[in-house]
Design a protein around this motif. Structure first.
Motif, PDB file in Angstrom:
ATOM      1  N   ASP A  76       0.017  -2.973   6.532  1.00  0.00           N
ATOM      2  CA  ASP A  76       0.338  -1.701   5.550  1.00  0.00           C
ATOM      3  C   ASP A  76       0.622  -2.579   3.794  1.00  0.00           C
ATOM      4  O   ASP A  76       0.622  -1.448   3.189  1.00  0.00           O
ATOM      5  N   LYS A 130      -3.375   5.595   5.481  1.00  0.00           N
ATOM      6  CA  LYS A 130      -4.085   6.385   5.483  1.00  0.00           C
ATOM      7  C   LYS A 130      -4.292   7.350   4.060  1.00  0.00           C
ATOM      8  O   LYS A 130      -3.234   7.726   3.355  1.00  0.00           O
ATOM      9  N   TYR A 189      -9.459   4.217   4.887  1.00  0.00           N
ATOM     10  CA  TYR A 189      -7.629   3.904   6.133  1.00  0.00           C
ATOM     11  C   TYR A 189      -7.989   2.099   6.072  1.00  0.00           C
ATOM     12  O   TYR A 189      -8.935   0.847   5.914  1.00  0.00           O
ATOM     13  N   SER A 190      -6.215   1.496   5.784  1.00  0.00           N
ATOM     14  CA  SER A 190      -6.283   0.401   6.049  1.00  0.00           C
ATOM     15  C   SER A 190      -5.167  -0.261   7.293  1.00  0.00           C
ATOM     16  O   SER A 190      -4.286   0.500   7.607  1.00  0.00           O
ATOM     17  N   ASN A 191      -6.206  -1.048   8.269  1.00  0.00           N
ATOM     18  CA  ASN A 191      -5.874  -1.504   9.091  1.00  0.00           C
ATOM     19  C   ASN A 191      -3.830  -2.231   9.269  1.00  0.00           C
ATOM     20  O   ASN A 191      -3.908  -3.255   9.742  1.00  0.00           O
ATOM     21  N   ASP A 249       2.711  -1.625  15.396  1.00  0.00           N
ATOM     22  CA  ASP A 249       0.993  -1.310  14.009  1.00  0.00           C
ATOM     23  C   ASP A 249       1.472  -0.485  13.048  1.00  0.00           C
ATOM     24  O   ASP A 249       2.104  -0.080  12.607  1.00  0.00           O
ATOM     25  N   THR A 250       0.719  -0.898  12.065  1.00  0.00           N
ATOM     26  CA  THR A 250       0.924  -0.730  10.637  1.00  0.00           C
ATOM     27  C   THR A 250      -0.751   0.008   9.933  1.00  0.00           C
ATOM     28  O   THR A 250      -1.321  -0.600  11.058  1.00  0.00           O
ATOM     29  N   TYR A 251      -0.226   0.508   9.463  1.00  0.00           N
ATOM     30  CA  TYR A 251      -1.411   0.967   8.516  1.00  0.00           C
ATOM     31  C   TYR A 251      -1.846   1.870   7.864  1.00  0.00           C
ATOM     32  O   TYR A 251       0.303   1.992   6.950  1.00  0.00           O
ATOM     33  N   ASN A 289      -5.835  -6.864   8.749  1.00  0.00           N
ATOM     34  CA  ASN A 289      -5.748  -5.762   7.266  1.00  0.00           C
ATOM     35  C   ASN A 289      -7.441  -5.540   6.508  1.00  0.00           C
ATOM     36  O   ASN A 289      -7.266  -6.266   5.716  1.00  0.00           O
ATOM     37  N   THR A 303     -10.222  -3.026   5.981  1.00  0.00           N
ATOM     38  CA  THR A 303      -9.751  -1.425   5.230  1.00  0.00           C
ATOM     39  C   THR A 303     -11.620  -0.896   5.547  1.00  0.00           C
ATOM     40  O   THR A 303     -12.678  -1.522   5.746  1.00  0.00           O
TER      41      THR A 303
END
Length: 786
Positions: free
Chosen positions: A292, A316, A288-290, A312-314, A257, A259
């Motif tokens: 959700d 932007k 950007y956060s890696n 994968d979740t993210y 998580n 960012t």
């Protein structure tokens, strides 16, 4: 739980160029007629020590503003290491803050806030003169500007519908940036590194340069930075229904998580004549956060620091803000300033969730079970683009007469394109039949939405001094808006599959008037008493049709469900407020307080009903059916008992409740509004003393407490959020420069330039060490920087 040690603070500008000793000198003596919005933005205090604010669209001393206002100074932002507003929100009485990551923050003032996917926000957010609030998209609300090179943050509590229009029904947060200064060269840079116990590494680097192009006439100011926040949550990365199958193996992804945020801001200030100022500016930010959501899955307990994702979740969030502010002062009509602000917001965002647990069974029904018991990974992606043009023109009186006025007009044009897609990331070599196999990757759902909203408004407020100690103010805003929304949704196979669920094009329009009345009494020059009534509103919207695949026509008629639910109108807040502001002992003690009662009428809430066999299908659309009641107050006290010692305490009580059932959240009438704690308090103190000739030391400490609440923001279900307390402490030193000398203190440094040297107040001491001690059951540890 999380332990952070910030290890380094770097000072660079003294290695690059010579600058005056202070990058943020206080303004020299000025008169009221010299103040405009632009040149007031850099002022921390007037000559008397009064804080100058522009929250009511005119420069005023804080103690003279007949409203409840909190100021977060540049010094406080720096001492609390505020990267963005989330770090200082708990320092503001009456304000609650919730976020799930970049671009998805909710500001709730005096309990006015709620959970909604595509509704307009309830709190206005401004960057200088530019409004940032727009209709929310799924997973994204207002942008989160970085707070580097910021003069102050103004928080105005209570509805501000007259001067600031829609979506300021609870209050307003205004971020005031430092403006270009054509009188001096100035530079600033800072850097820090930190670690999170059992987590990742964080670091940031920022810099600012103010450069006069033509002395006293034209200047350019550029600032920017890069911030990386290390993660602390591990993703178990399962492939089957057993979420812990990979626990303890290399398949687990550590600290996912994290960012990162990059920001650049540039402004050019041109004093074309003694009365005319032109200020174009540009802001770019990319976040950007890696993950959700930056928290653990409820499945593993909120303290487990674990999540399980099959895909994968993210998140932007990128935006560009351009603005052109033109101000011209005239002596006619007793003196007034005419200003025009043209602004453009262009924002793009994308959010990816993992919905494998819900949608893999749909795929399995079509192609059969996955090999080896694997689930088919199905990411859900919400995407959107927001473009908003805003033009405001206003005239603000600044003469000494008994009648003062603000008149203005606004035009706003909002365009949004958004959508949602659910796809199958991996079929493991299985060939999908039609319609699922009609596209690659295979599509489960594909939705697009186009939305446009245009608003025009005219506003004005008159303030008249009836007798020397009594003022009466009355204002109103007349507004009208039009909306159009078109949406198309495809099911299995997407567009290529041809399974069209709905295709609609709906319109909505509304107009109205928003008033405000204020009565203020000044029994002495050191006290102001006021009573006010104000109103706020936010725009309405349209609903999607209820299609046959969701509920057949016969079932809709039986259940009383319309084929196309009607548009919902704007909702509004009525605020009744009394307050007092007092200064004692020559301004060494200041006590400001307010009490209020707010009724939120026609609250936009989700209406839920059921349809189909055994009511198996849930139908939901937005209606004006709710009411919220909020009662409470705020109190702030500032004391300077001895030279060099400043103490501050603030707190608030908010009792905000739903007056009707909220079916979509399973809340009965009388339940507290989500994410709103009843009690908030904060205390801080700063002591400054001379250590040796030219060397000044500073001690700083602060504590903030946020009471318990129930939260549904970002989760989709109501969960308890425990109370927590944060404690910060810092010690710093400043070596004031003498002719031919220099000063360098972390994280800022400057060297005098003899040709530009001028007498100035010494810059506040820079902290050499800051520590944060979360003391709640949720957050424990130590953080800070050296």
């Amino acid at each position: 739980m999380i332990r952070t040690h910030l290890l380094a603070g770097a000072c660079l500008p003294c290695l690059l160029l010579a600058v005056p000793a202070s990058a943020q000198d206080d303004a020299a003596r000025i008169t009221k007629s010299d103040l405009t919005v632009t040149n007031a933005q850099d002022l921390h205090t007037a000559q008397t020590g009064d804080i100058i604010v522009t929250a009511l669209k005119r420069p005023q001393a804080l103690q003279d503003v007949p409203a409840s206002v909190t100021i977060l100074s540049a010094d406080l932002l720096r001492r609390l290491d505020a990267q963005d507003f989330s770090r200082v929100a708990d320092s503001v009485p009456g304000l609650a803050f919730a976020t799930t990551g970049p671009g998805n923050s909710q500001y709730i003032i005096r309990g006015i806030g709620g959970v909604g996917f595509v509704q307009s926000p309830t709190t206005g957010v401004y960057l200088d003169e530019t409004p940032l609030q727009t209709r929310a998209l799924r997973g994204f609300s207002q942008p989160d500007p970085q707070l580097f090179d910021v003069a102050r943050v103004e928080v105005l509590r209570g509805p501000q519908g007259v001067l600031f229009g829609s979506s300021s029904m609870g209050g307003l947060v205004r971020i005031v940036t430092n403006q270009p200064d054509p009188t001096k060269i100035a530079a600033l840079s800072q850097a820090s590194v930190s670690t999170v116990t059992d987590g990742g590494t964080s670091w940031d680097a920022k810099a600012m340069l103010n450069f006069p192009i033509i002395a006293d006439t034209l200047a350019l100011r550029i600032s920017g930075g890069f911030v990386r926040q290390g993660g602390w949550i591990d993703d178990l990365r399962p492939t089957t229904g057993d979420l812990t199958e990979n626990a303890g193996t290399s398949a687990v992804r550590k600290d996912v998580n994290w960012t990162r945020t990059g920001t650049v801001r540039a402004a050019l200030r041109w004093n074309t004549t003694p009365t005319l100022t032109i200020t174009p500016s540009l802001v770019w930010q990319d976040a950007y956060s890696n993950a959700d959501r930056p928290h653990s899955d409820v499945t593993f307990d909120k303290r487990a620091r674990l999540k399980a994702r099959h895909a994968d979740t993210y998140a932007k969030d990128r935006f560009v803000i351009g603005s052109l502010l033109i101000e011209n002062r005239f002596d006619a009509l007793g003196g007034f300033t005419l200003s025009s602000n043209s602004s453009w917001l262009d924002r793009r965002n994308r959010l990816s969730f993992d919905v494998t647990a819900f949608d893999s069974p749909i795929v399995e029904d079509i192609v059969g079970p996955g090999p080896g018991g694997r689930l088919f990974p199905t990411p859900l992606v919400d995407f959107g683009r927001t473009r908003q043009f805003t033009q405001e023109v206003r005239a603000v009186s600044d003469g000494p007469g008994r009648l003062q006025y603000v008149f203005g007009a606004l035009y706003r044009d909002l365009h949004q394109g958004s959508g949602r897609s659910i796809t199958v990331a991996d079929l493991f070599g299985v060939t999908a039949p039609l319609p699922l196999g009609a596209s690659s990757p295979a599509v489960i759902q594909d939705t697009t939405v186009r939305f446009r909203e245009r608003e025009i408004a005219a506003f004005g407020e008159l303030t008249y001094t009836v007798v020397p100690k009594v003022k009466v103010a009355a204002g109103a805003r007349v507004f009208a808006y039009r909306q159009r929304e078109a949406s198309r949704r495809y099911g299995i196979g997407g567009v290529a599959g041809g399974d069209l669920a709905y295709d609609y094009d709906e319109r909505n329009r509304e107009n109205g008037v928003t008033p405000r009345f204020t009565l203020s009494y000044e029994p002495s020059r050191a006290a102001t008493l006021y009573a006010s009534y104000s109103q706020g509103f936010r725009t309405g919207g349209v609903n999607a049709p209820v299609t046959d695949d969701i509920c057949s026509a016969a079932e809709r008629r039986a259940a009383g469900i319309p084929d196309v639910p009607p548009p919902y109108d704007s909702d509004r807040t009525d605020n009744y407020e009394i307050g007092a502001k007092t200064s004692l002992w020559g301004g060494r003690v200041r006590i400001n307080g307010a009490a209020y009662a707010i009724d939120w009428k026609d609250y936009q809430q989700a209406f839920q009903t059921a349809c189909g066999i055994n009511n198996a299908m849930t139908i939901s659309f937005t209606v004006n059916a709710g009411r919220v009641r909020s009662r409470g107050g705020e109190l702030e006290v500032s004391v300077s008992p001895v030279r060099g010692l400043d103490l501050h305490a603030g707190g608030s009580f908010t009792d905000a409740t739903y007056r009707n059932d909220v079916p979509n959240l399973l809340l009965p009438a009388g339940s507290r509004v989500l994410d709103v704690p009843r009690w908030l308090w904060n205390v801080r103190g700063e002591y400054e003393t001379a250590l040796t000739e030219g060397l000044t030391g500073t001690l700083f400490a602060a504590a903030r407490h946020v009471g318990e609440s129930n939260s549904g923001f970002g989760e989709g279900e109501v969960l308890p959020r425990p109370a927590y307390t944060l404690v910060d402490a810092s010690a710093g030193g400043d070596d004031a420069w003498r002719p031919g000398g220099s000063t360098c203190s972390s994280p800022t440094c400057s060297t005098p330039c003899r040709s530009l040297a001028r007498s100035s107040r010494r810059r506040p001491a820079t902290p050499l060490r800051t520590a944060t001690f979360p003391i709640s059951s949720v957050r424990r540890g130590l953080s800070g920087y050296v």
